[in-house]
Design an enzyme around this catalytic site. Structure first.
Site, PDB file in Angstrom:
ATOM      1  N   SER A  98     -30.771 -35.648 -36.771  1.00 16.48           N
ATOM      2  CA  SER A  98     -31.858 -36.390 -37.413  1.00 16.48           C
ATOM      3  C   SER A  98     -32.739 -35.482 -38.270  1.00 16.48           C
ATOM      4  O   SER A  98     -32.824 -34.270 -38.043  1.00 16.48           O
ATOM      5  CB  SER A  98     -32.749 -37.051 -36.362  1.00 16.48           C
ATOM      6  OG  SER A  98     -31.985 -37.866 -35.517  1.00 16.48           O
TER       7      SER A  98
HETATM    8  N1  SAH Z   1     -29.847 -36.051 -30.913  1.00 18.87           N
HETATM    9  C1  SAH Z   1     -28.803 -35.530 -31.766  1.00 18.87           C
HETATM   10  C2  SAH Z   1     -28.457 -36.476 -32.888  1.00 18.87           C
HETATM   11  C3  SAH Z   1     -27.290 -37.221 -32.460  1.00 18.87           C
HETATM   12  S1  SAH Z   1     -26.604 -38.450 -33.526  1.00 18.87           S
HETATM   13  C4  SAH Z   1     -29.147 -34.157 -32.310  1.00 18.87           C
HETATM   14  O1  SAH Z   1     -30.248 -33.652 -32.058  1.00 18.87           O
HETATM   15  O2  SAH Z   1     -28.288 -33.566 -32.973  1.00 18.87           O
HETATM   16  C5  SAH Z   1     -26.219 -39.628 -32.278  1.00 18.87           C
HETATM   17  C6  SAH Z   1     -25.178 -39.215 -31.279  1.00 18.87           C
HETATM   18  O3  SAH Z   1     -25.028 -40.312 -30.369  1.00 18.87           O
HETATM   19  C7  SAH Z   1     -23.789 -38.975 -31.877  1.00 18.87           C
HETATM   20  O4  SAH Z   1     -23.379 -37.680 -31.554  1.00 18.87           O
HETATM   21  C8  SAH Z   1     -22.922 -40.034 -31.189  1.00 18.87           C
HETATM   22  O5  SAH Z   1     -21.616 -39.590 -30.897  1.00 18.87           O
HETATM   23  C9  SAH Z   1     -23.704 -40.319 -29.920  1.00 18.87           C
HETATM   24  N2  SAH Z   1     -23.418 -41.602 -29.261  1.00 18.87           N
HETATM   25  C10 SAH Z   1     -23.083 -42.801 -29.825  1.00 18.87           C
HETATM   26  N3  SAH Z   1     -22.906 -43.737 -28.879  1.00 18.87           N
HETATM   27  C11 SAH Z   1     -23.132 -43.125 -27.676  1.00 18.87           C
HETATM   28  C12 SAH Z   1     -23.117 -43.561 -26.318  1.00 18.87           C
HETATM   29  N4  SAH Z   1     -22.799 -44.818 -25.988  1.00 18.87           N
HETATM   30  N5  SAH Z   1     -23.411 -42.665 -25.349  1.00 18.87           N
HETATM   31  C13 SAH Z   1     -23.710 -41.370 -25.652  1.00 18.87           C
HETATM   32  N6  SAH Z   1     -23.741 -40.904 -26.922  1.00 18.87           N
HETATM   33  C14 SAH Z   1     -23.466 -41.764 -27.921  1.00 18.87           C
END
Ligand code: SAH
Length: 232
Positions: free
Chosen positions: A81
């Site tokens: 993000s």
């Molecule tokens: N917080 C992260 C940003 C992640 S983007 C950072 O600081 O880099 C969102 C993430 O959520 C992605 O990696 C995606 O694979 C994950 N995601 C999507 N659906 C999910 C679920 N049901 N459970 C866990 N993770 C999930």
């Protein structure tokens, strides 16, 4: 002639040894111009944003862009993000040093590292194995002993370690997953983007067993995937 040679050597040498990027200065500037300037005032949050080396959490080829005012790709079609959104969601959690937090969507591990600076323990769940593994390795290398990473579907939360004082979701489900509400402690805060393509960032508090919900700003996150969100 000798002078010319010396000059040529000097030019060659400085070309081969470019100045190290001053990431600390870039971080300071990011906090001032993107985060403080937009109204984030919690000093502990500002300090954490200034401390955590965001450039280590993005692909090497994108390091020079790590402190810019936008999200970046982290592989597997996912993104880290924008710094301001990380700071805003973190501030909304109102973390105390004794708090325990759940994050859904580990991604690069950057948000987890920010949280780990501010509370006692972070549990974080990532559904894509390659991302979970990479984040776990990096966080271990950076000595974050208070973060536990798990690969799985965060829709279900993490019952074993519930309840949580804070829950932060960094992928967007179409509606708030019921298990996350259940796993929120009394007085706990849940920060979550809700919706389909465009989403609303919500803050939900559990106050005397009741939910108090507040809509904050429109946001765009990657969708939550996995069996839970599909009702399976
Ligand atoms: N917080 C992260 C940003 C992640 S983007 C950072 O600081 O880099 C969102 C993430 O959520 C992605 O990696 C995606 O694979 C994950 N995601 C999507 N659906 C999910 C679920 N049901 N459970 C866990 N993770 C999930």
């Amino acid at each position: 002639m000798v002078k010319m040679l010396l000059l040529a050597m000097l030019v060659l040498f400085s070309a081969q040894a470019p100045a190290e990027t001053d990431y600390a200065a870039l971080r300071k500037k990011m906090v001032e111009t993107q985060i403080k300037a937009r109204g984030i005032a919690d000093n502990r949050v500002l300090k954490a944003m200034e401390k955590v080396e965001r450039h280590l959490f993005v692909p090497e080829s994108l390091r020079s862009l790590a402190y810019e005012d936008y999200p970046l790709p982290i592989g597997e079609g996912q993104t880290i993000s924008q710094p301001y959104i990380v700071a805003l969601m973190t501030e909304l959690l109102e973390l105390k040093p004794s708090d325990r937090v759940l994050e859904v969507g580990t991604g690069s591990g950057y948000q987890a590292a920010i949280l780990a600076e501010l509370c006692q323990k972070v549990y974080t769940i990532e559904i894509i194995p390659a991302l979970a593994e990479r984040a776990e390795k990096l966080l271990r290398r950076l000595n974050y002993g208070n973060i536990t990473v798990k690969c799985g579907d965060g829709f279900a939360g993490w019952k074993e370690f519930a309840p949580f004082d804070g829950i932060i979701v960094t992928c967007a489900p179409p509606a708030v997953p019921a298990p996350l509400i259940e796993q929120l402690s009394e007085g706990g805060r849940l920060v979550i983007p809700v919706g389909e393509e465009f989403q609303q960032l919500k803050l939900i508090r559990k106050v005397k067993g009741k939910l108090v919900e507040k809509d904050l700003i429109p946001v765009r996150f990657v969708p939550m995937t996995g069996p839970g969100v599909k009702g399976k």
